[in-house]
Design a protein around this motif. Sequence first.
Motif, short mmCIF file in Angstrom:
data_model
loop_
_atom_site.label_atom_id
_atom_site.label_comp_id
_atom_site.label_asym_id
_atom_site.label_seq_id
_atom_site.Cartn_x
_atom_site.Cartn_y
_atom_site.Cartn_z
N PRO A 275 0.81 -1.28 0.04
CA PRO A 275 0.16 -0.02 -0.09
C PRO A 275 1.01 1.13 -0.06
CG PRO A 275 -1.01 -1.66 1.73
CD PRO A 275 0.47 -2.28 0.90
N ASP A 276 1.95 1.39 0.49
CA ASP A 276 2.81 2.46 0.63
C ASP A 276 3.59 2.76 -0.73
OD1 ASP A 276 2.54 2.59 3.34
OD2 ASP A 276 4.14 1.44 3.76
N SER A 277 3.46 1.77 -1.74
CA SER A 277 4.15 1.97 -2.72
C SER A 277 3.26 1.96 -4.12
CB SER A 277 5.39 0.98 -3.04
OG SER A 277 4.85 -0.38 -3.08
N GLY A 278 1.93 1.99 -3.88
CA GLY A 278 1.23 1.71 -5.03
C GLY A 278 0.28 0.48 -4.79
N PRO A 279 -0.80 0.16 -5.78
CA PRO A 279 -1.67 -0.96 -5.68
C PRO A 279 -1.03 -2.24 -5.35
CG PRO A 279 -1.34 -0.25 -7.92
CD PRO A 279 -0.69 0.69 -7.40
N VAL A 280 -1.53 -3.09 -4.38
CA VAL A 280 -1.17 -4.33 -4.05
C VAL A 280 -1.96 -5.17 -5.29
CG1 VAL A 280 -0.96 -6.21 -2.47
CG2 VAL A 280 -0.48 -3.92 -1.86
N MET A 281 -1.28 -6.08 -6.15
CA MET A 281 -2.01 -7.05 -7.13
C MET A 281 -1.71 -8.23 -6.51
SD MET A 281 -3.78 -5.04 -8.79
CE MET A 281 -4.54 -6.37 -10.05
N ARG A 282 -2.77 -9.53 -6.89
CA ARG A 282 -2.56 -10.59 -6.16
C ARG A 282 -2.98 -11.65 -7.28
NH1 ARG A 282 -4.77 -7.10 -2.44
NH2 ARG A 282 -3.53 -7.01 -0.45
N ALA A 283 -2.47 -12.63 -7.10
CA ALA A 283 -2.84 -13.95 -8.09
C ALA A 283 -2.83 -15.27 -7.28
CB ALA A 283 -1.98 -14.07 -9.36
N ALA A 284 -3.81 -15.96 -7.37
CA ALA A 284 -3.96 -17.21 -6.70
C ALA A 284 -4.27 -18.33 -7.49
CB ALA A 284 -5.11 -17.20 -5.60
N PHE A 285 -3.84 -19.59 -7.33
CA PHE A 285 -3.94 -20.66 -7.87
C PHE A 285 -5.18 -21.54 -7.62
CE2 PHE A 285 -3.86 -25.38 -8.23
CZ PHE A 285 -3.36 -25.43 -9.72
N ARG A 286 -5.92 -21.91 -8.79
CA ARG A 286 -7.34 -22.55 -8.47
C ARG A 286 -7.19 -23.70 -9.19
NH1 ARG A 286 -9.45 -21.73 -4.36
NH2 ARG A 286 -11.62 -22.01 -4.95
N GLU A 287 -7.60 -24.98 -8.55
CA GLU A 287 -7.70 -26.17 -9.19
C GLU A 287 -8.21 -26.41 -10.43
OE1 GLU A 287 -5.52 -29.25 -9.17
OE2 GLU A 287 -5.67 -28.29 -7.02
N GLY A 288 -7.78 -26.94 -11.57
CA GLY A 288 -8.27 -27.18 -12.85
C GLY A 288 -8.43 -25.93 -13.64
N ILE A 289 -7.95 -24.76 -13.07
CA ILE A 289 -7.73 -23.47 -13.80
C ILE A 289 -6.59 -23.04 -14.04
CG2 ILE A 289 -8.91 -21.18 -14.00
CD1 ILE A 289 -11.16 -22.09 -12.72
N GLY A 290 -5.81 -23.01 -12.96
CA GLY A 290 -4.53 -22.21 -12.95
C GLY A 290 -4.52 -21.24 -11.95
N CYS A 291 -3.68 -19.95 -12.16
CA CYS A 291 -3.77 -19.06 -11.35
C CYS A 291 -4.65 -17.85 -12.05
CB CYS A 291 -2.37 -18.23 -11.43
SG CYS A 291 -1.11 -19.43 -10.29
N ILE A 292 -5.15 -17.04 -11.07
CA ILE A 292 -6.37 -16.19 -11.41
C ILE A 292 -5.75 -15.00 -10.96
CG2 ILE A 292 -8.55 -15.56 -11.14
CD1 ILE A 292 -9.50 -18.21 -11.02
N VAL A 293 -5.98 -13.89 -11.43
CA VAL A 293 -5.66 -12.38 -11.00
C VAL A 293 -6.75 -12.10 -10.35
CG1 VAL A 293 -4.83 -10.14 -11.39
CG2 VAL A 293 -4.01 -11.92 -12.81
N LEU A 294 -6.52 -11.44 -9.16
CA LEU A 294 -7.63 -10.82 -8.14
C LEU A 294 -7.88 -9.55 -8.62
CD1 LEU A 294 -6.64 -13.54 -6.48
CD2 LEU A 294 -7.65 -12.27 -4.65
N ALA A 295 -9.06 -9.02 -8.36
CA ALA A 295 -9.43 -7.62 -8.68
C ALA A 295 -8.71 -6.88 -7.41
CB ALA A 295 -10.78 -7.48 -8.55
N PRO A 296 -8.35 -5.53 -7.90
CA PRO A 296 -7.55 -4.65 -6.96
C PRO A 296 -8.20 -4.59 -5.58
CG PRO A 296 -7.79 -3.73 -9.16
CD PRO A 296 -8.55 -4.67 -9.15
N ASP A 297 -9.53 -4.78 -5.53
CA ASP A 297 -10.12 -4.44 -4.13
C ASP A 297 -10.35 -5.69 -3.56
OD1 ASP A 297 -12.00 -5.67 -6.02
OD2 ASP A 297 -13.74 -4.19 -5.29
N GLN A 298 -9.79 -6.86 -4.04
CA GLN A 298 -9.68 -8.18 -3.41
C GLN A 298 -8.45 -8.74 -2.72
OE1 GLN A 298 -11.00 -10.77 -7.01
NE2 GLN A 298 -12.73 -11.19 -5.79
N ASP A 299 -8.59 -9.53 -1.70
CA ASP A 299 -7.32 -9.92 -1.17
C ASP A 299 -7.31 -11.25 -0.77
OD1 ASP A 299 -9.12 -10.28 1.33
OD2 ASP A 299 -8.70 -8.29 2.16
N LEU A 300 -6.44 -11.89 0.01
CA LEU A 300 -6.23 -13.28 -0.10
C LEU A 300 -7.56 -13.79 0.62
CD1 LEU A 300 -2.47 -13.95 0.52
CD2 LEU A 300 -3.83 -13.81 -1.48
N ASP A 301 -8.39 -13.20 1.44
CA ASP A 301 -9.61 -13.65 1.98
C ASP A 301 -10.47 -13.98 1.15
OD1 ASP A 301 -8.29 -13.49 4.76
OD2 ASP A 301 -9.22 -11.33 5.02
#
Length: 210
Positions: free
Chosen positions: A93-119
């Motif tokens: 948050p101190d250096s700009g937007p935090v972007m996240r990606a998570a692995f989902r079974e059978g799909i691969g990695c998905i980029v989360l929306a900027p307003d989503q977190d690991l929860d």
Amino acid sequence: MIRVLTLCLCLACTPVGALAEQETGHDYFAAQRQMISRGVQAVLMCNGLFTSGRSLEQVFRQELAYLSDPVGTVEGGDYRIDTGMRAVEVGSPDSGPVMRAAFREGIGCIVLAPDQDLDDVDSLPSFDATPPTGDPSRIPWPDGDLLPGNPIPETVNAAALQAASDWAFERDTPEQDTLSLLVVHQGRIIHERYAEGIDRDTRTRTWSTA
């Protein structure tokens, strides 16, 4: 009347170059570019680590090779890897937007929306891609790994095919790093090639080709 004249004189005395600099000096799209760049790095790191099962050293050397200014290095930096969640966060948050990606079974990695977190990871879609039963080495491709031993069809220019393969892997470019190449002709594999650290059993993201 005096106030109006003073305002007009001030505007007339303002250098044209200063006005132009004021109008064009601010980069209005810097935040968007930073968000996209961090999202790309997050999904590339996630894909390399959790889809392909590669090491962080391999990911920085190959998957992130074409990024002009990746965040951090293999030794560390402004990114976080959550092996339990199989997710990657890039930025803070101190250096700009935090972007996240998570692995989902059978799909691969998905980029989360900027307003989503690991929860939010558990709410993302997944796909139960149950493999066919039996020995994959005895099941014909694409359901299994069995490939016919037939030579390349005469209608295919073998020299041109090899030249295209060499171009994909050996050309000097900062924009792309080829990890694997699979050429399918009339429903059968006629050429396959892999970079160092990759083989036919390495899971990779197919991007827009699937």
